[in-house]
Scaffold this motif. Sequence first.
Motif, PDB file in Angstrom:
ATOM      1  N   ASP A   1      21.280  87.992  79.717  1.00 36.10           N
ATOM      2  CA  ASP A   1      19.934  87.393  79.783  1.00 36.10           C
ATOM      3  C   ASP A   1      19.086  88.105  80.826  1.00 36.10           C
ATOM      4  O   ASP A   1      17.905  88.365  80.616  1.00 36.10           O
ATOM      5  CB  ASP A   1      20.012  85.894  80.120  1.00 36.10           C
ATOM      6  CG  ASP A   1      20.576  85.078  78.965  1.00 36.10           C
ATOM      7  OD1 ASP A   1      20.594  85.600  77.832  1.00 36.10           O
ATOM      8  OD2 ASP A   1      21.003  83.927  79.202  1.00 36.10           O
ATOM      9  N   ARG A   2      19.699  88.415  81.977  1.00 39.75           N
ATOM     10  CA  ARG A   2      18.949  89.085  83.034  1.00 39.75           C
ATOM     11  C   ARG A   2      18.516  90.481  82.581  1.00 39.75           C
ATOM     12  O   ARG A   2      17.431  90.937  82.885  1.00 39.75           O
ATOM     13  CB  ARG A   2      19.782  89.205  84.301  1.00 39.75           C
ATOM     14  CG  ARG A   2      20.136  87.883  84.940  1.00 39.75           C
ATOM     15  CD  ARG A   2      18.891  87.164  85.421  1.00 39.75           C
ATOM     16  NE  ARG A   2      19.230  85.898  86.036  1.00 39.75           N
ATOM     17  CZ  ARG A   2      19.526  85.753  87.331  1.00 39.75           C
ATOM     18  NH1 ARG A   2      19.470  86.781  88.145  1.00 39.75           N
ATOM     19  NH2 ARG A   2      19.840  84.576  87.812  1.00 39.75           N
TER      20      ARG A   2
ATOM     21  N   VAL B   1       6.320  98.333  97.763  1.00 37.11           N
ATOM     22  CA  VAL B   1       7.681  97.879  97.456  1.00 37.11           C
ATOM     23  C   VAL B   1       7.785  96.378  97.676  1.00 37.11           C
ATOM     24  O   VAL B   1       7.136  95.830  98.560  1.00 37.11           O
ATOM     25  CB  VAL B   1       8.759  98.614  98.288  1.00 37.11           C
ATOM     26  CG1 VAL B   1       8.825 100.082  97.891  1.00 37.11           C
ATOM     27  CG2 VAL B   1       8.513  98.479  99.789  1.00 37.11           C
ATOM     28  N   GLU B   2       8.576  95.731  96.841  1.00 40.98           N
ATOM     29  CA  GLU B   2       8.779  94.292  96.980  1.00 40.98           C
ATOM     30  C   GLU B   2      10.086  94.033  97.714  1.00 40.98           C
ATOM     31  O   GLU B   2      10.892  94.944  97.917  1.00 40.98           O
ATOM     32  CB  GLU B   2       8.794  93.609  95.606  1.00 40.98           C
ATOM     33  CG  GLU B   2       9.941  94.033  94.718  1.00 40.98           C
ATOM     34  CD  GLU B   2       9.954  93.310  93.375  1.00 40.98           C
ATOM     35  OE1 GLU B   2       8.989  92.581  93.061  1.00 40.98           O
ATOM     36  OE2 GLU B   2      10.930  93.474  92.630  1.00 40.98           O
ATOM     37  N   TYR B   3      10.301  92.757  98.101  1.00 36.25           N
ATOM     38  CA  TYR B   3      11.535  92.381  98.775  1.00 36.25           C
ATOM     39  C   TYR B   3      12.724  92.648  97.851  1.00 36.25           C
ATOM     40  O   TYR B   3      12.691  92.310  96.670  1.00 36.25           O
ATOM     41  CB  TYR B   3      11.501  90.893  99.147  1.00 36.25           C
ATOM     42  CG  TYR B   3      12.804  90.418  99.750  1.00 36.25           C
ATOM     43  CD1 TYR B   3      13.022  90.498 101.119  1.00 36.25           C
ATOM     44  CD2 TYR B   3      13.811  89.921  98.940  1.00 36.25           C
ATOM     45  CE1 TYR B   3      14.213  90.087 101.673  1.00 36.25           C
ATOM     46  CE2 TYR B   3      15.019  89.505  99.478  1.00 36.25           C
ATOM     47  CZ  TYR B   3      15.214  89.590 100.846  1.00 36.25           C
ATOM     48  OH  TYR B   3      16.405  89.183 101.379  1.00 36.25           O
ATOM     49  N   GLY B   4      13.762  93.284  98.377  1.00 38.30           N
ATOM     50  CA  GLY B   4      14.971  93.512  97.599  1.00 38.30           C
ATOM     51  C   GLY B   4      14.930  94.758  96.731  1.00 38.30           C
ATOM     52  O   GLY B   4      15.905  95.069  96.045  1.00 38.30           O
TER      53      GLY B   4
ATOM     54  N   HIS C   1      -1.129  94.203  78.089  1.00 41.49           N
ATOM     55  CA  HIS C   1      -0.081  93.191  78.009  1.00 41.49           C
ATOM     56  C   HIS C   1       1.019  93.504  77.004  1.00 41.49           C
ATOM     57  O   HIS C   1       2.163  93.150  77.208  1.00 41.49           O
ATOM     58  CB  HIS C   1      -0.692  91.816  77.726  1.00 41.49           C
ATOM     59  CG  HIS C   1      -0.977  91.091  78.984  1.00 41.49           C
ATOM     60  ND1 HIS C   1      -0.038  90.317  79.618  1.00 41.49           N
ATOM     61  CD2 HIS C   1      -2.083  91.071  79.759  1.00 41.49           C
ATOM     62  CE1 HIS C   1      -0.558  89.835  80.712  1.00 41.49           C
ATOM     63  NE2 HIS C   1      -1.792  90.278  80.819  1.00 41.49           N
TER      64      HIS C   1
ATOM     65  N   ARG D   1       6.221  95.958  79.743  1.00 47.00           N
ATOM     66  CA  ARG D   1       4.805  95.678  79.869  1.00 47.00           C
ATOM     67  C   ARG D   1       4.172  96.661  80.835  1.00 47.00           C
ATOM     68  O   ARG D   1       4.604  96.818  81.958  1.00 47.00           O
ATOM     69  CB  ARG D   1       4.642  94.261  80.403  1.00 47.00           C
ATOM     70  CG  ARG D   1       3.266  93.706  80.265  1.00 47.00           C
ATOM     71  CD  ARG D   1       3.151  92.465  81.092  1.00 47.00           C
ATOM     72  NE  ARG D   1       3.483  92.776  82.475  1.00 47.00           N
ATOM     73  CZ  ARG D   1       3.911  91.895  83.352  1.00 47.00           C
ATOM     74  NH1 ARG D   1       4.124  90.683  82.997  1.00 47.00           N
ATOM     75  NH2 ARG D   1       4.161  92.260  84.597  1.00 47.00           N
TER      76      ARG D   1
ATOM     77  N   SER E   1      12.061  92.963  79.245  1.00 42.36           N
ATOM     78  CA  SER E   1      10.746  92.439  78.885  1.00 42.36           C
ATOM     79  C   SER E   1       9.748  92.649  80.016  1.00 42.36           C
ATOM     80  O   SER E   1       8.585  92.910  79.769  1.00 42.36           O
ATOM     81  CB  SER E   1      10.822  90.969  78.463  1.00 42.36           C
ATOM     82  OG  SER E   1      11.174  90.176  79.554  1.00 42.36           O
ATOM     83  N   ARG E   2      10.227  92.569  81.258  1.00 45.50           N
ATOM     84  CA  ARG E   2       9.311  92.867  82.360  1.00 45.50           C
ATOM     85  C   ARG E   2       8.852  94.310  82.326  1.00 45.50           C
ATOM     86  O   ARG E   2       7.705  94.619  82.558  1.00 45.50           O
ATOM     87  CB  ARG E   2      10.003  92.620  83.706  1.00 45.50           C
ATOM     88  CG  ARG E   2       9.888  91.204  84.214  1.00 45.50           C
ATOM     89  CD  ARG E   2      10.076  91.157  85.718  1.00 45.50           C
ATOM     90  NE  ARG E   2      11.366  91.642  86.138  1.00 45.50           N
ATOM     91  CZ  ARG E   2      12.486  90.930  86.075  1.00 45.50           C
ATOM     92  NH1 ARG E   2      12.464  89.716  85.595  1.00 45.50           N
ATOM     93  NH2 ARG E   2      13.622  91.430  86.480  1.00 45.50           N
TER      94      ARG E   2
ATOM     95  N   ALA F   1      15.660  90.132  80.443  1.00 45.33           N
ATOM     96  CA  ALA F   1      14.466  89.808  81.236  1.00 45.33           C
ATOM     97  C   ALA F   1      13.900  91.078  81.884  1.00 45.33           C
ATOM     98  O   ALA F   1      12.686  91.268  81.937  1.00 45.33           O
ATOM     99  CB  ALA F   1      14.813  88.774  82.309  1.00 45.33           C
TER     100      ALA F   1
ATOM    101  N   ARG G   1       1.147  97.638  83.300  1.00 48.00           N
ATOM    102  CA  ARG G   1       0.359  96.750  84.152  1.00 48.00           C
ATOM    103  C   ARG G   1      -0.934  96.255  83.516  1.00 48.00           C
ATOM    104  O   ARG G   1      -1.226  95.087  83.514  1.00 48.00           O
ATOM    105  CB  ARG G   1       0.037  97.447  85.478  1.00 48.00           C
ATOM    106  CG  ARG G   1       1.259  97.587  86.361  1.00 48.00           C
ATOM    107  CD  ARG G   1       1.619  96.254  86.954  1.00 48.00           C
ATOM    108  NE  ARG G   1       3.060  96.157  87.130  1.00 48.00           N
ATOM    109  CZ  ARG G   1       3.658  95.882  88.273  1.00 48.00           C
ATOM    110  NH1 ARG G   1       2.965  95.672  89.337  1.00 48.00           N
ATOM    111  NH2 ARG G   1       4.965  95.783  88.333  1.00 48.00           N
TER     112      ARG G   1
ATOM    113  N   ALA H   1      19.612  94.241  91.883  1.00 48.01           N
ATOM    114  CA  ALA H   1      19.398  92.856  92.335  1.00 48.01           C
ATOM    115  C   ALA H   1      20.373  91.874  91.682  1.00 48.01           C
ATOM    116  O   ALA H   1      20.446  90.715  92.059  1.00 48.01           O
ATOM    117  CB  ALA H   1      17.957  92.446  92.040  1.00 48.01           C
TER     118      ALA H   1
END
Lengths: 295, 428
Positions: free
Chosen positions: A69-70, A282-285, A85, A80, A76-77, A73, A82, A27
């Motif tokens: 930075d991405r 699945v999510e967009y992208g 936390h 975790r 960090s996403r 990110a 689900r 992405a």
Amino acid sequence: MLAYIGIGSNLGDRAAYAERALHEIAALGSITRVSSFYRTAPWGNPDQPWYLNAVVAIETALPARTLLDRLRAIESRMGRVRDEHWAPRTIDLDLLLYDDLELNEPNLRVPHPYLRERAFVLVPLAEIDGRFATLRDALAESELAGVVRIERENVAAMPEQQISSVAERIGALARFLAESGAARVRIERGDDAVEVAAGRRRASSDASGGDGATEIGSARVDTIKADLVGIFRLGRPAPVDGEIVDGDRELGYIEALGIRTPVHSTSAGRIVSVAATDGAAVEYGQALFLISRGR
Amino acid sequence: MATVAIFSEADRDSMHVRQADEAFCVGPGPAARSYLNIPNIISTALITNCDAIHPGYGFLAENARFAEICADHGLTFIGPKPSVIALMGDKATAKRVVREAGVATTPGSGILDSIEEAQHAAGSIGYPLLLKATAGGGGRGMRVVNAENELARAYAGATAEAEASFKDGRVYLERLIREPRHIEVQVLGDEFGNIVHLGERDCSVQKPAHQKIVEETPAPNLSLRARDALHDMALQASRYVGYTNAGTLEFLVSGDEAYFMEMNTRIQVEHPVTEMVFNIDLVKEQIRIAAGEPLGYTQSDLMSRGHAIECRINAEDPRNNFAPAAGTVSKLVFPGGPGIRVDTHLYAGATIPPYYDSMIAKVVAFGDTRDVAIARMERALRETLVEGVNTTIAICLEILASSAFRSGRYDVELIPARILTNGEVSAR
């Protein structure tokens, strides 16, 4: 800008984490090359969990600092779980190279300091960019023996408990390979199968290399992404890694609100990776398939 | 309660994505393809087994069709019934309905289908006039018409802008009340017919494009009689339409006169000031009501205490007509201390995408008295540091320092007529 990103995971379903990281990285720009997955023997302490390592090349418009930075990110996403936390980190993403940029700032050193000395970076990197073959070949034999290419379907089956013995087996096999000149050796024990290929013998700068990995390294990789949110289903027959597809193969479909939207290949080539799981949301992208153009 | 966040590709690194239990990307940056993408949003809710959708205060929050689609898929839309959203969401219809309920509205026209109709209506209402989009909000599709010779140009501009912004070019006219105050009343209704109000908010401090920037409760300099009248009008109109969940009725106030202007059938940006003085979590109340629970309290149980002010911190340049300023926030310090609340999605290193509203934080100050709240707000804003983008912090400080605001005798002309023309907006 062409950037190289190192992927590492030493916890749980490493291949799934690495693949998730690949989708997320997809992405940030356009993925041009993905190395094979490598199993890295524990370094120093043999009781440490083993690492899965890979390197991905991405053509991106993001500045180096933003890209970093991405990546943080994404880490960090993905760190975790689900329902929990503050679960442990599962992925490490390193910005190895960013075009010709040389930076030496507190949080951002490019090229990455590991680049010249660590087999777990150099072996996958050299696989997809022949310029690093010389650096890789300069590494000590014992260093190289600890980094072994693995097939992704075998990764999940590797038991955590037998870490040191598996690592020792792989190390021994790799040394055997290096000395014998054989192309690959596969060992199986019950559900546990490990394939060791002679990565160092395959000249990465030479696209005519023997077993597909080099081809992947030198070909243009297209990412086929989901363009809606839904449940992903593989087509019939199910596409598999390594399959040669034409430019309009129905690879699967996304089901949303009772409607099935087919997912087609966009160019003829070879499936590098079936990135999405049959039946998964699945999510967009989100990356569904990585296809290297041409054959 | 577990949450599933949706986000666009431009918001992948946003705070709400990190904080939610699960997060799904529903489309690329432009809102029309992500935050307004109803199929992807509904699909996300279904595949993650959501029970309810909270629509927030933008995008689909006042979209009756979306609320209906939620219901069709067994999802609870946290808001009023779709029929009430449709009724009150159309500004011209809403005025007709509240007039039926016995609530005063500004003299105005119905929907105008042509410039000829507009000219005819303008003649009978009398100038100056305001031309407004029925689907409008945030000042878009709105024009001031001082005299007949301005009407044709304003009509063309407003319809085109409304069509572009809302895909609905319908407009209507109303009498322009000079230097009015903009005061709104918060209501809450449950599904058993209980409706209460939670006081009023003075939202008269508005940017030239009629966008709010500083809000406070209670409204200063308002007689007890006028205040009670506003609350009664709000309850009367809400009861008449069978309103449920949280809503806000906006009034134009001039002296002791008050006219219903419009209703927002959703939670509002400035709801924190009400929460501060009533000590009630409005979003929690919304969820409770949507879950079918009764309010559990009556009007006489509700007592407000003290005074609260909100300043909107937007990434925009007040010296350049409040133009939005996208960019990366390099340094960020938010204030703290007694009586200070900050609602924000921002963090140091965050990139503000160019696609959406420019608000980056709400700073809310509470005090036992208005003077204490103002003093705390000034201290909090001076403590706030946002580097990397222009913000509205400096102009908020100027507003707080102005004699008009201090005295509580201000109206919607405060910024355009006094702050912006009274010398420069400093870049403190």
